[in-house]
Design a protein around this motif. Structure first.
Motif, PDB file in Angstrom:
ATOM      1  N   GLU A 157       0.814  -1.228   0.000  1.00 54.55           N
ATOM      2  CA  GLU A 157       0.000   0.000   0.000  1.00 54.55           C
ATOM      3  C   GLU A 157       0.840   1.267   0.000  1.00 54.55           C
ATOM      4  O   GLU A 157       0.404   2.309  -0.457  1.00 54.55           O
ATOM      5  N   TRP A 158       2.041   1.156   0.581  1.00 59.00           N
ATOM      6  CA  TRP A 158       2.886   2.342   0.773  1.00 59.00           C
ATOM      7  C   TRP A 158       4.233   2.153   0.102  1.00 59.00           C
ATOM      8  O   TRP A 158       4.798   1.056   0.159  1.00 59.00           O
ATOM      9  N   GLU A 159       4.713   3.224  -0.485  1.00 64.82           N
ATOM     10  CA  GLU A 159       6.033   3.159  -1.109  1.00 64.82           C
ATOM     11  C   GLU A 159       7.125   3.085  -0.052  1.00 64.82           C
ATOM     12  O   GLU A 159       8.098   2.351  -0.182  1.00 64.82           O
ATOM     13  N   GLU A 160       6.952   3.892   0.991  1.00 66.95           N
ATOM     14  CA  GLU A 160       7.949   3.931   2.058  1.00 66.95           C
ATOM     15  C   GLU A 160       7.415   3.180   3.279  1.00 66.95           C
ATOM     16  O   GLU A 160       6.203   3.054   3.456  1.00 66.95           O
ATOM     17  N   GLU A 161       8.345   2.748   4.124  1.00 68.62           N
ATOM     18  CA  GLU A 161       7.931   2.147   5.396  1.00 68.62           C
ATOM     19  C   GLU A 161       7.264   3.223   6.244  1.00 68.62           C
ATOM     20  O   GLU A 161       7.754   4.349   6.339  1.00 68.62           O
ATOM     21  N   GLN A 162       6.167   2.883   6.860  1.00 72.47           N
ATOM     22  CA  GLN A 162       5.391   3.873   7.622  1.00 72.47           C
ATOM     23  C   GLN A 162       5.625   3.788   9.134  1.00 72.47           C
ATOM     24  O   GLN A 162       4.939   4.456   9.901  1.00 72.47           O
ATOM     25  N   TYR A 163       6.572   2.941   9.525  1.00 71.01           N
ATOM     26  CA  TYR A 163       6.823   2.747  10.962  1.00 71.01           C
ATOM     27  C   TYR A 163       8.287   3.012  11.303  1.00 71.01           C
ATOM     28  O   TYR A 163       9.172   2.870  10.454  1.00 71.01           O
ATOM     29  N   TYR A 164       8.482   3.340  12.551  1.00 65.46           N
ATOM     30  CA  TYR A 164       9.844   3.442  13.073  1.00 65.46           C
ATOM     31  C   TYR A 164       9.796   3.069  14.551  1.00 65.46           C
ATOM     32  O   TYR A 164       8.875   3.474  15.272  1.00 65.46           O
ATOM     33  N   VAL A 165      10.748   2.287  14.971  1.00 65.97           N
ATOM     34  CA  VAL A 165      10.806   1.918  16.382  1.00 65.97           C
ATOM     35  C   VAL A 165      12.246   2.011  16.875  1.00 65.97           C
ATOM     36  O   VAL A 165      13.184   1.670  16.155  1.00 65.97           O
ATOM     37  N   LYS A 166      12.375   2.543  18.086  1.00 68.22           N
ATOM     38  CA  LYS A 166      13.712   2.721  18.660  1.00 68.22           C
ATOM     39  C   LYS A 166      13.690   2.216  20.106  1.00 68.22           C
ATOM     40  O   LYS A 166      12.797   2.590  20.881  1.00 68.22           O
TER      41      LYS A 166
END
Lengths: 172, 103
Positions: free
Chosen positions: A90-99
């Motif tokens: 659905e998305w070109e880029e990753e829509q998540y980030y976790v640190k």
């Protein structure tokens, strides 16, 4: 006199039609406006993401031994083994980030080790969002918990979860 | 002829029936106009309210009971387990640190 009455009736009928159209239009506008705004479910997504990461990093009160052993963090430790799939057609880029940050309980300013996964571009937007109070950027959430390693060293683990998906959750 | 006309006018101008009817019509028209304005006003108010309600349609984790474990619950369980292992005396201090981090 009779002609005048007929004319009055016609005007009154037209008036009623006009009122009917105005009310119908108003109800349509209310429904359209209310359902036009999308539901923002990013908070739930973020909650699930943080839960998944926390379960991967620590269980039964101890930090995963693939991350730390005998008080030493592995150099190749990462969140790749957490089975997190951030890509979507659905998305070109990753829509998540976790640190994930690991802190000693006596030094909460310096992170001993940081593990990250996802699209790093979203991380600065959390700070921007704080200042502008704009929800259109990303949904950020920070949670922390306490855990031990196999040598009973104590750590505070801080998890930052970011979900973007603004186009589908917030009307821009 | 003119005198007769004036006499008729004088008679009718004093006729209370015609005077009342005219006032009644004006009053009724004003009522309808005010009613229309009130209807439109209420509609606009409701449209504005639905806009505000639409904007506030956030589903926050704590409000949904979809069988999902709450984040705070999952993490506090992990913390509690760690406390149990160490028999920690600084439990209060650690819990307050964790609370500070939660945003």
């Amino acid at each position: 006199m009779l002609i005048k009455n007929k004319r009055g009736d016609k005007i009154l009928s037209l008036y009623w039609f006009a009122i009917l159209i105005i009310i119908a239009g108003g109800i349509f506008a209310m429904v359209y406006v209310y359902y036009g705004f999308p539901y923002d479910v990013r908070d739930i997504e973020n909650r699930l993401l943080i839960n998944a990461v926390a379960d991967c990093v620590s269980y039964t009160g101890r930090i995963n031994q693939e991350i730390i052993s005998s008080g030493e963090f592995y150099q190749n430790a990462s969140l790749d083994k957490c089975n997190l799939i951030f890509t979507s057609p659905e998305w070109e880029e990753e829509q998540y980030y976790v640190k994930v940050d690991f802190y000693r309980i006596n030094d909460l300013n310096n992170s001993l080790r940081t593990l990250t996964k996802g699209n790093l571009n979203w991380a600065p937007q959390c700070e921007i969002q704080k200042e502008k109070e704009s929800k259109n950027l990303v949904q950020c959430s920070t949670k922390a918990f306490y855990s031990l390693d196999d040598k009973d060293n104590q750590y505070i683990i801080k998890i930052l979860g970011i979900v973007r998906k603004s186009e589908k959750n917030v009307r821009t | 002829m003119l005198e007769h006309k004036q006499e008729v006018n004088r008679k009718f101008s004093h006729c209370s029936f015609f005077q009342k009817n005219s006032k009644g019509q004006t009053g009724e028209t004003i009522t309808w106009v005010i009613a229309t304005i009130v209807i439109i006003g209420i509609l606009l108010l409701f449209i504005y309210a639905s806009t505000l309600m639409g904007k506030a349609k956030n589903i926050v984790g704590g409000e949904v009971n979809a069988g999902l474990p709450k984040t705070s619950l999952v993490l506090s369980e992990k913390t509690a387990l760690a406390h149990q292992i160490t028999q920690n005396k600084d439990k209060g201090v650690i819990d307050s640190i964790i609370k500070e981090y939660d945003k």
